[in-house]
Design a protein around this motif. Structure first.
Motif, PDB file in Angstrom:
ATOM      1  N   GLU A 212       0.832  -1.269  -0.032  1.00  0.00           N
ATOM      2  CA  GLU A 212      -0.113   0.082   0.296  1.00  0.00           C
ATOM      3  C   GLU A 212       0.870   1.213  -0.136  1.00  0.00           C
ATOM      4  O   GLU A 212       1.917   1.242   0.443  1.00  0.00           O
ATOM      5  CB  GLU A 212      -0.907   0.042   1.285  1.00  0.00           C
ATOM      6  CG  GLU A 212      -2.082  -1.262   1.287  1.00  0.00           C
ATOM      7  CD  GLU A 212      -3.004  -0.974   2.402  1.00  0.00           C
ATOM      8  OE1 GLU A 212      -3.987  -1.575   2.465  1.00  0.00           O
ATOM      9  OE2 GLU A 212      -2.500  -0.405   3.556  1.00  0.00           O
ATOM     10  N   VAL A 213       0.458   2.440  -0.604  1.00  0.00           N
ATOM     11  CA  VAL A 213       1.139   3.627  -0.623  1.00  0.00           C
ATOM     12  C   VAL A 213       0.083   4.537  -0.030  1.00  0.00           C
ATOM     13  O   VAL A 213      -0.959   4.559  -0.355  1.00  0.00           O
ATOM     14  CB  VAL A 213       1.499   4.009  -2.092  1.00  0.00           C
ATOM     15  CG1 VAL A 213      -0.043   3.852  -2.849  1.00  0.00           C
ATOM     16  CG2 VAL A 213       2.310   5.270  -2.133  1.00  0.00           C
ATOM     17  N   VAL A 214       0.961   5.400   0.698  1.00  0.00           N
ATOM     18  CA  VAL A 214      -0.029   6.567   1.418  1.00  0.00           C
ATOM     19  C   VAL A 214       0.563   8.013   1.113  1.00  0.00           C
ATOM     20  O   VAL A 214       1.771   8.056   1.243  1.00  0.00           O
ATOM     21  CB  VAL A 214      -0.432   6.349   2.733  1.00  0.00           C
ATOM     22  CG1 VAL A 214       0.726   6.089   3.437  1.00  0.00           C
ATOM     23  CG2 VAL A 214      -1.265   7.297   3.412  1.00  0.00           C
ATOM     24  N   ASP A 215       0.059   8.947   0.530  1.00  0.00           N
ATOM     25  CA  ASP A 215       0.678  10.514   0.781  1.00  0.00           C
ATOM     26  C   ASP A 215       0.729  10.882   2.091  1.00  0.00           C
ATOM     27  O   ASP A 215      -0.011  10.758   2.833  1.00  0.00           O
ATOM     28  CB  ASP A 215      -0.238  11.243  -0.407  1.00  0.00           C
ATOM     29  CG  ASP A 215       0.432  12.665  -0.361  1.00  0.00           C
ATOM     30  OD1 ASP A 215       1.135  12.974  -1.352  1.00  0.00           O
ATOM     31  OD2 ASP A 215       0.039  13.512   0.666  1.00  0.00           O
ATOM     32  N   MET A 216       1.748  11.421   2.438  1.00  0.00           N
ATOM     33  CA  MET A 216       2.478  11.734   3.699  1.00  0.00           C
ATOM     34  C   MET A 216       2.000  13.352   3.845  1.00  0.00           C
ATOM     35  O   MET A 216       2.630  14.164   4.775  1.00  0.00           O
ATOM     36  CB  MET A 216       3.632  11.506   4.224  1.00  0.00           C
ATOM     37  CG  MET A 216       3.801  10.276   3.913  1.00  0.00           C
ATOM     38  SD  MET A 216       5.635   9.813   4.178  1.00  0.00           S
ATOM     39  CE  MET A 216       5.868  10.065   6.141  1.00  0.00           C
ATOM     40  N   GLY A 221       1.258  17.011  -3.937  1.00  0.00           N
ATOM     41  CA  GLY A 221       0.192  16.017  -4.601  1.00  0.00           C
ATOM     42  C   GLY A 221       1.068  14.738  -4.999  1.00  0.00           C
ATOM     43  O   GLY A 221       2.214  14.538  -5.265  1.00  0.00           O
ATOM     44  N   THR A 222       0.157  13.640  -4.909  1.00  0.00           N
ATOM     45  CA  THR A 222       0.695  12.272  -5.470  1.00  0.00           C
ATOM     46  C   THR A 222      -0.243  11.699  -6.308  1.00  0.00           C
ATOM     47  O   THR A 222      -1.416  11.631  -5.931  1.00  0.00           O
ATOM     48  CB  THR A 222       1.020  11.094  -4.310  1.00  0.00           C
ATOM     49  OG1 THR A 222       1.951  11.866  -3.271  1.00  0.00           O
ATOM     50  CG2 THR A 222       1.616   9.898  -4.810  1.00  0.00           C
ATOM     51  N   GLY A 240      -3.150  11.344   3.073  1.00  0.00           N
ATOM     52  CA  GLY A 240      -4.142  10.764   2.381  1.00  0.00           C
ATOM     53  C   GLY A 240      -4.620   9.259   2.748  1.00  0.00           C
ATOM     54  O   GLY A 240      -3.978   8.831   3.970  1.00  0.00           O
ATOM     55  N   HIS A 241      -5.310   8.600   1.953  1.00  0.00           N
ATOM     56  CA  HIS A 241      -5.774   7.359   2.257  1.00  0.00           C
ATOM     57  C   HIS A 241      -5.124   6.081   1.916  1.00  0.00           C
ATOM     58  O   HIS A 241      -4.712   6.308   0.391  1.00  0.00           O
ATOM     59  CB  HIS A 241      -7.365   6.903   2.060  1.00  0.00           C
ATOM     60  CG  HIS A 241      -8.213   7.818   2.768  1.00  0.00           C
ATOM     61  ND1 HIS A 241      -8.507   7.748   4.080  1.00  0.00           N
ATOM     62  CD2 HIS A 241      -8.928   8.977   2.358  1.00  0.00           C
ATOM     63  CE1 HIS A 241      -9.508   8.660   4.471  1.00  0.00           C
ATOM     64  NE2 HIS A 241      -9.818   9.322   3.367  1.00  0.00           N
ATOM     65  N   PRO A 242      -4.577   5.229   2.510  1.00  0.00           N
ATOM     66  CA  PRO A 242      -3.618   4.058   1.998  1.00  0.00           C
ATOM     67  C   PRO A 242      -4.530   3.335   0.825  1.00  0.00           C
ATOM     68  O   PRO A 242      -5.609   3.160   0.748  1.00  0.00           O
ATOM     69  CB  PRO A 242      -3.571   3.035   3.001  1.00  0.00           C
ATOM     70  CG  PRO A 242      -3.860   3.802   4.123  1.00  0.00           C
ATOM     71  CD  PRO A 242      -4.634   4.883   3.885  1.00  0.00           C
ATOM     72  N   THR A 243      -3.721   3.179  -0.481  1.00  0.00           N
ATOM     73  CA  THR A 243      -3.984   2.664  -1.690  1.00  0.00           C
ATOM     74  C   THR A 243      -3.236   1.559  -2.077  1.00  0.00           C
ATOM     75  O   THR A 243      -1.877   1.610  -1.846  1.00  0.00           O
ATOM     76  CB  THR A 243      -3.991   3.869  -2.772  1.00  0.00           C
ATOM     77  OG1 THR A 243      -4.706   4.988  -2.295  1.00  0.00           O
ATOM     78  CG2 THR A 243      -4.493   3.254  -4.100  1.00  0.00           C
ATOM     79  N   GLU A 244      -3.877   0.310  -2.577  1.00  0.00           N
ATOM     80  CA  GLU A 244      -3.013  -0.722  -2.910  1.00  0.00           C
ATOM     81  C   GLU A 244      -2.148  -0.403  -4.197  1.00  0.00           C
ATOM     82  O   GLU A 244      -2.683   0.343  -5.054  1.00  0.00           O
ATOM     83  CB  GLU A 244      -4.200  -1.983  -3.081  1.00  0.00           C
ATOM     84  CG  GLU A 244      -4.667  -2.579  -1.895  1.00  0.00           C
ATOM     85  CD  GLU A 244      -5.695  -3.790  -1.999  1.00  0.00           C
ATOM     86  OE1 GLU A 244      -5.479  -4.137  -3.385  1.00  0.00           O
ATOM     87  OE2 GLU A 244      -6.470  -4.025  -1.114  1.00  0.00           O
ATOM     88  N   LEU A 245      -1.155  -1.135  -3.996  1.00  0.00           N
ATOM     89  CA  LEU A 245      -0.397  -1.019  -5.367  1.00  0.00           C
ATOM     90  C   LEU A 245      -0.394  -2.638  -6.074  1.00  0.00           C
ATOM     91  O   LEU A 245      -0.546  -3.640  -5.337  1.00  0.00           O
ATOM     92  CB  LEU A 245       1.119  -0.886  -4.947  1.00  0.00           C
ATOM     93  CG  LEU A 245       1.605   0.647  -4.422  1.00  0.00           C
ATOM     94  CD1 LEU A 245       2.875   0.592  -3.730  1.00  0.00           C
ATOM     95  CD2 LEU A 245       1.413   1.539  -5.315  1.00  0.00           C
ATOM     96  N   ALA A 246      -0.125  -2.475  -7.425  1.00  0.00           N
ATOM     97  CA  ALA A 246      -0.077  -3.527  -8.156  1.00  0.00           C
ATOM     98  C   ALA A 246       1.055  -3.521  -8.983  1.00  0.00           C
ATOM     99  O   ALA A 246       1.710  -2.501  -9.463  1.00  0.00           O
ATOM    100  CB  ALA A 246      -1.519  -3.569  -9.178  1.00  0.00           C
ATOM    101  N   ASN A 247       1.283  -4.548  -9.736  1.00  0.00           N
ATOM    102  CA  ASN A 247       2.726  -4.698 -10.516  1.00  0.00           C
ATOM    103  C   ASN A 247       2.379  -3.745 -11.822  1.00  0.00           C
ATOM    104  O   ASN A 247       1.351  -4.076 -12.182  1.00  0.00           O
ATOM    105  CB  ASN A 247       2.915  -6.192 -10.897  1.00  0.00           C
ATOM    106  CG  ASN A 247       4.203  -6.379 -11.612  1.00  0.00           C
ATOM    107  OD1 ASN A 247       5.317  -5.652 -11.266  1.00  0.00           O
ATOM    108  ND2 ASN A 247       3.997  -7.268 -12.643  1.00  0.00           N
ATOM    109  N   GLY A 248       3.466  -3.043 -11.947  1.00  0.00           N
ATOM    110  CA  GLY A 248       3.336  -2.230 -13.225  1.00  0.00           C
ATOM    111  C   GLY A 248       2.534  -0.874 -12.812  1.00  0.00           C
ATOM    112  O   GLY A 248       2.571  -0.016 -13.855  1.00  0.00           O
TER     113      GLY A 248
END
Length: 512
Positions: A212-216, A221-222, A240-248
C-alpha cells in the motif's frame, strides 16, 4: 571439686572436637577432592576422542561413506524452500560460522536445488554429538525459511533522480515502512525540489497481504496511474488514504518524478544456482571447548536495484570475528549501491567487465571499517546474467581465502594468494617500499600483506594494502556445467584444489 573440673574439661574438649570436625567438613566441601577420582576415567576417554578426531581426515575418502552421510543428513533436516528472504534487505540469507562455500551452476534452473549440504564426517562419540549439534545451529542460519512473501522494486523512470532503484522484501520488517522524499530520514531520497521532504510512504499490509502507498501530506500531491491519492486539501498537510499497489503501477510525485512499481512473489525469485555449505570447524578438534569462529560466508541474489547481479563471498577474520562480520555486511552493500547506478550497471553489461565496480567496492568498504586491531581476508565472486541464460563471473580478493571454478572439467583459479611467502606479494611489497629479507615470512606479526581492517598496523607499516586482486571475466555458457568453490585457508591448508574438486563432483554425482 576435682570431679566438676574433669566434667568441664570433657565438655570443652567435645565442643573443640565438634568444631574441628565441622571445619574439616567445610574444607572437604570446598576442595572437592573426589572430582579428581571421578574425572580420571572421563579424561582418558576425552584424550582418546581427541586423538581419533585429530587423526581423522577433514573429508572422507570413501564414496560409499559420503552416500551414507548424505542419507543420514537428509533424514535429520528438512528444507522448506530454495530462495526466500530471511534477513537484511537482500533476497537471500547470509551464511555465518563456516570456512567453505560451494556455488553450483545449473544448466536447467528447473532442477531441484539442494541448499545446505555438508561435507563432513561424524564420530561415534559424545564429541561427535556436540559437533553435530553445533553444525545444525549453523545450518539453521543458512537454510532459507519457507515463508512466501512479496518483493517490491521501485525504479525512478523520470525526473532528476532517473535510474535510481530500490528493492525491499515484505518479510524484512527492519526496512518497513519505506518512505520516499527529498531529504533524510527518507529511505529513498529523490533529488527533486518539487517534492516534499517526506512525500509518500509504502508499507506491507499484513491483513490484506498487499503493498500500500499513502501520501504523507505532500504539498504538490501524489498520483497513482494518473489518479490523485493525496488529501483533497493539499495545503492542509493531512495524509491521504492508503491505496493498494499492483505490479506495473506508476507513482507520480510532484509534477515530474515518476516511479515504476514491480511486485513479484518471493517464490518466483529462485536463485539459478545450487548453494551448499561445507564446514568442519577446527576449533572443535581442540577437545570439547569451542573456540570463536572467525570465518563468515554470505551470498545475495539478486542484488537490490540490480536484478541481473548476485554476489557470493567469504571473509576470514584474525584478531577476532568483528572485522569479518562487518566486511560481510558492508561489501555487498557497496557493490549493490554502485550497481544501482544505471550508468555503471549498463557499462558492466555492455563491456562484460566489473573490475571498476569491485575495486571501488573494496576501497569504500575499507574506508567504512573502523577496526584498528582486527582484520580479515575478503573474497568476492560477482555473477551476472546477460539475458540469454548465460552467466559472467569475476572475482576480487585480498588475503588468502581462495576461489576456484570448474567448468566442464576445466579448473580455473580466480584469486591470488597474498601471504607474505607468495612470490607475487613479495614483488608488490618490494615495489612499494623496503623489500622483505630472505626467510622473512611475517610483517608486523602477520603472514598477510593485504587485508581489510587492521588500521593501526597500516598506519605503522605502509607496505600493507587493501587493494584487491581482480580476476579476468569468465563466461559460463548456457550448456556448460560447473561450480565455484570459495573457502578460507582453514580448508585449503588441508585440501588441495584437485581433491576439493573431486569431492564436490563426487557429492554432485550422488544427487546431493
Amino acid at each position: 571439686m576435682a570431679k566438676v573440673m574433669v566434667e568441664s574439661i570433657v565438655v570443652v574438649g567435645g565442643v573443640v572436637l565438634l568444631m574441628l570436625l565441622l571445619i574439616f567438613l567445610l574444607i572437604l566441601l570446598a576442595c572437592k577432592p573426589w572430582r579428581f577420582f571421578l574425572s580420571r576415567t572421563s579424561r582418558t576417554r576425552t584424550i582418546k576422542a581427541q586423538v581419533d578426531d585429530i587423526e581423522r581426515p577433514l573429508v572422507s575418502e570413501d564414496l560409499n561413506f559420503l552416500q551414507n552421510q548424505s542419507n543420514q543428513f537428509s533424514g535429520n533436516y528438512h528444507f522448506e524452500g530454495s530462495c526466500h528472504s530471511t534477513e537484511g534487505h537482500h533476497n537471500t540469507p547470509q551464511l555465518t560460522q563456516s570456512d567453505s562455500f560451494v556455488l553450483d551452476v545449473i544448466a536447467d534452473p528447473s532442477e531441484d536445488i539442494f541448499t545446505g549440504q555438508t561435507l563432513k564426517r561424524a564420530l561415534v562419540t559424545q564429541h561427535a554429538v556436540e559437533e553435530q549439534k553445533y553444525e545444525s545451529d549453523i545450518l539453521r542460519e543458512f537454510i532459507p525459511k519457507g515463508n512466501a512473501g512479496s518483493s517490491l522494486t521501485l525504479e525512478v523512470i523520470s525526473g532528476p533522480s532517473r535510474g535510481l532503484r530500490c528493492s525491499v522484501q515484505s518479510t524484512n520488517a527492519t526496512r518497513l515502512p519505506l518512505t520516499l522524499g527529498r531529504v533524510a530520514p527518507s529511505d529513498l531520497i529523490l533529488k527533486d525540489s518539487e517534492i516534499s521532504g517526506k512525500h509518500v510512504m509504502i508499507n506491507w499490509n499484513l491483513n490484506k497481504l498487499k503493498w500500500e502507498v499513502v501520501d504523507m501530506g505532500s504539498l504538490n500531491g501524489t498520483l497513482l496511474n494518473s489518479k490523485a491519492i493525496h488529501h483533497p486539501d493539499s495545503g492542509s498537510r493531512h495524509w491521504g488514504h492508503p491505496t493498494e499497489l499492483a505490479n506495473g503501477d506508476i507513482i507520480t510525485l510532484g509534477p515530474s518524478t515518476k516511479v515504476f512499481v514491480q511486485i513479484s512473489s518471493q517464490t518466483e525469485c529462485l536463485i539459478p544456482f545450487g548453494v551448499g555449505l561445507a564446514s568442519d570447524p577446527m576449533a572443535l578438534r581442540r577437545g570439547a571447548k569451542k573456540l570463536p569462529m572467525e570465518d563468515v560466508c554470505y551470498y545475495h541474489w539478486p542484488l537490490p536495484g540490480a536484478d541481473q547481479f548476485g554476489i557470493f563471498g567469504i571473509c576470514d577474520g584474525h584478531g577476532g570475528a568483528g572485522a569479518a562480520t562487518s566486511a560481510s555486511k558492508i561489501l555487498p552493500e557497496m557493490v549493490a549501491s554502485i550497481l544501482s547506478d544505471s550508468f555503471r550497471r549498463e557499462r558492466v553489461l555492455s563491456q562484460c567487465d566489473a573490475s571498476d565496480v569491485l575495486r571501488d567496492a573494496f576501497l569504500q568498504t575499507e574506508a567504512c571499517m573502523d577496526h584498528y586491531y582486527e582484520g580479515c581476508t575478503a573474497t568476492v565472486l560477482l555473477v551476472w546474467a546477460d539475458g540469454h541464460e548465460n552467466f559472467f563471473v569475476q572475482c576480487a580478493n585480498v588475503g588468502d581465502s581462495a576461489c576456484v571454478i570448474n567448468i566442464d572439467g576445466k579448473q580455473i583459479k580466480m584469486t591470488e594468494d597474498h601471504r607474505i611467502t607468495s612470490y607475487s606479494e613479495r614483488l608488490r611489497i618490494q615495489e612499494v617500499g623496503e623489500p622483505l629479507r630472505d626467510g622473512e615470512t611475517r610483517l608486523c606479526g602477520l603472514n598477510l600483506g593485504r587485508m581489510l581492517g587492521d588500521k593501526f598496523l597500516k598506519q605503522q607499516e605502509p607496505r600493507f594494502s587493501s587493494d584487491p586482486y581482480i580476476s579476468q571475466v569468465l563466461c559460463i555458457h548456457q550448456a556448460s556445467r560447473g561450480f565455484a568453490l570459495l573457502a578460507s585457508d582453514g580448508f585449503w591448508d588441508v585440501v588441495n584444489f584437485k581433491k576439493a574438486i573431486q569431492l564436490v563432483q563426487q557429492v554432485s554425482s550422488l544427487g546431493c
